[in-house]
Design a protein around this motif. Sequence first.
Motif, PDB file in Angstrom:
ATOM      1  N   PRO A   1       1.147  -1.148  -0.042  1.00  0.00           N
ATOM      2  CA  PRO A   1      -0.075   0.048  -0.034  1.00  0.00           C
ATOM      3  C   PRO A   1       0.782   1.182   0.094  1.00  0.00           C
ATOM      4  N   ARG A   2       2.077   1.090   0.654  1.00  0.00           N
ATOM      5  CA  ARG A   2       2.907   2.487   0.903  1.00  0.00           C
ATOM      6  C   ARG A   2       3.640   2.957  -0.662  1.00  0.00           C
TER       7      ARG A   2
ATOM      8  N   LEU B   1       0.756   4.239  -2.703  1.00  0.00           N
ATOM      9  CA  LEU B   1       0.839   5.754  -2.402  1.00  0.00           C
ATOM     10  C   LEU B   1       2.039   6.434  -3.029  1.00  0.00           C
TER      11      LEU B   1
ATOM     12  N   VAL C   1      -2.755  10.959   3.738  1.00  0.00           N
ATOM     13  CA  VAL C   1      -3.046   9.601   3.641  1.00  0.00           C
ATOM     14  C   VAL C   1      -4.066   9.480   2.170  1.00  0.00           C
TER      15      VAL C   1
ATOM     16  N   LEU D   1      -2.314   1.674   4.907  1.00  0.00           N
ATOM     17  CA  LEU D   1      -1.199   1.665   4.799  1.00  0.00           C
ATOM     18  C   LEU D   1      -0.162   0.660   5.429  1.00  0.00           C
TER      19      LEU D   1
ATOM     20  N   GLY E   1       8.262   3.828   5.364  1.00  0.00           N
ATOM     21  CA  GLY E   1       7.250   4.661   5.619  1.00  0.00           C
ATOM     22  C   GLY E   1       7.191   4.973   7.241  1.00  0.00           C
TER      23      GLY E   1
ATOM     24  N   GLU F   1      -2.734   6.892  10.511  1.00  0.00           N
ATOM     25  CA  GLU F   1      -1.792   6.518   9.869  1.00  0.00           C
ATOM     26  C   GLU F   1      -1.182   7.717   9.408  1.00  0.00           C
TER      27      GLU F   1
ATOM     28  N   GLY G   1       1.353   9.116   6.089  1.00  0.00           N
ATOM     29  CA  GLY G   1       1.589   8.589   4.747  1.00  0.00           C
ATOM     30  C   GLY G   1       3.103   9.046   4.470  1.00  0.00           C
TER      31      GLY G   1
END
Length: 587
Positions: free
Chosen positions: A454-455, A458, A504, A509, A525, A535, A537
């Motif tokens: 997920p990171r 992103l 985010v 994440l 992260g 969270e 980001g």
Amino acid sequence: MEAAGRGGARQVQNMKTAGSPAECPVCMTGYDGTVHRPRTLPCGHTVCTLCIEQLKEQGRVACPECRVSHAVPEGGQFPVSYGVEALIRMMRDAEVAAAAAAAASPPPSAGEGEGAAAAAAAAAAASPPPSAGEWEGAAAAAAAAAAAAASPPRSAGEGEGAAAAAGKKESAGLSKKMRSFLQEQEATLVAAITACREAQSQLDQYQTTLAGWRGRQQQLEDRLLGLVDQSRSARELLQQEESRAAAKEEELKKGEQGMQAALETLRTLTTEQEAGVAVTEVFRCTGEAEQAVEECRGGFPDASTVTTARKVNEASSAALEAVQADLETLATEEPRPQADPDSTVLDRLHLIWTGSLTAEDLRSLTQPARRLLEAGRVFAVHQAEGQRRHARISLEAGQLCLHALKDLPPPRGAATLQVSEVVTPSPPCTVFLDLSWPGSAPRRVQIRLSPDTPRGRLFLLLCTGQRGPSYVNTRLFGLAKKGEAGELVKGGDYESNDGTGSCVLLPGLDEGEYRNSCRAGDVFGLVWTDRTRGENGKFGIYTRDCKDGGGSPLVFGEVVDGLHVVAEAAQHRDIKEVTVADCGVVL
């Protein structure tokens, strides 16, 4: 007649102002092959490239000679004045020839000089001043008379004997300067012949392609009664274009034959007089050849003809498949601008016929795609929530790079693709950040995002700007353990640009298979010290290895090129002055 007289007077006045045809009439600087290259405006006047750039105003240029306003072409430049360039070359060659001839010819005796001066004075007093057209005729007649007077008539036997002798012995009657000059002319002829042959080859392939299209168009015409008239028109246009190409090829062949004959003559010269006649013939042959080659480059393919044929072909095929004829699809597009003049006829034909650039063309780096990239005219389009944005695609050090999306529209005539066609939706992939700070120009850092996390997704979204925000103009807001093991920099706060934003764009994440590492170059992260804040980001980059293990459990990428740039940024006096000047994806 009065209007013509006024126009002629104005032109003469401008010529007097310009001084020399080898100089720009605006800046009075001699033309060259770079910033002062001559370019022709639609009104026919010639101005250097630099002056045209300075005269541009709101997409138009007013001619400094006649004040007629012209729209700037889509490519951003008016066509190069090859005729002026050819004239400049001929003037320079003529000066060299005149200097060589003057050095090789003995000066006239005193009696001869006085007699010639008296005759010239008497002729000038008795004759009215010639017109502009009579000057050219008089000059040509004088040159012909001088050549005839200087060359005594030969019998047939003498001519054959001289030719045989010239083929067997060295040209002892030529001066060293003249022989050197003739060698230069020989090289010019060989280059022109090569250009002619290349143009003939391109035209032959062009004709073959046109003939194939014409044949297929004939088959469609027989099957589609509703499109008979349109199909016949397209076929006739292709035939006319094919005939035009054949005529141009025949012209080039004749020019090549003439230059071959001139080349043979150059190699058998024995006297200065023969050399003078031969050089004049060389000027004529090469001038005609250069003009024919440039006409080939500038006139083929005919964008209007090819575009019309393509549209008719597409409409006919669609009608056959759908069993209906949509005559509105036959409306001819505006002819697209010609490609780079250095491209081949088939390159330009491909650009017109295909109509648009494909992702496969881009990945394969076809010649048309490469030329569009070099011209900065390839963009990716992304539309979300009613907003249409564009990302520039560049070719840098052999790598295709998509830069962050911007709200600015692409230039007119740009080739466009969808972002989804060229950018992977998730890692693994390679992205880049261009870092700069006061006193340092932007330098690139390439990061390999792997595996798919997920990171990592992103980070990819913020390098392209597909969700709106991007890393462009964000600052590195933090530096930890400066000069020690485990040194790291922090960045990615597109919300507040000071480290207080959450940033985010995607949920979950911290869910995913991340690596636990602390090596120089690892991208990881960040998390809040106060976990109740939710969270985080933002990201960090290690610039030095850690000691005794430790490190981050959220490593999602690694710097594969440019780690030294991040390390230098960490040594800057104020880490908050380090800015992401640009970012994007390596395609």
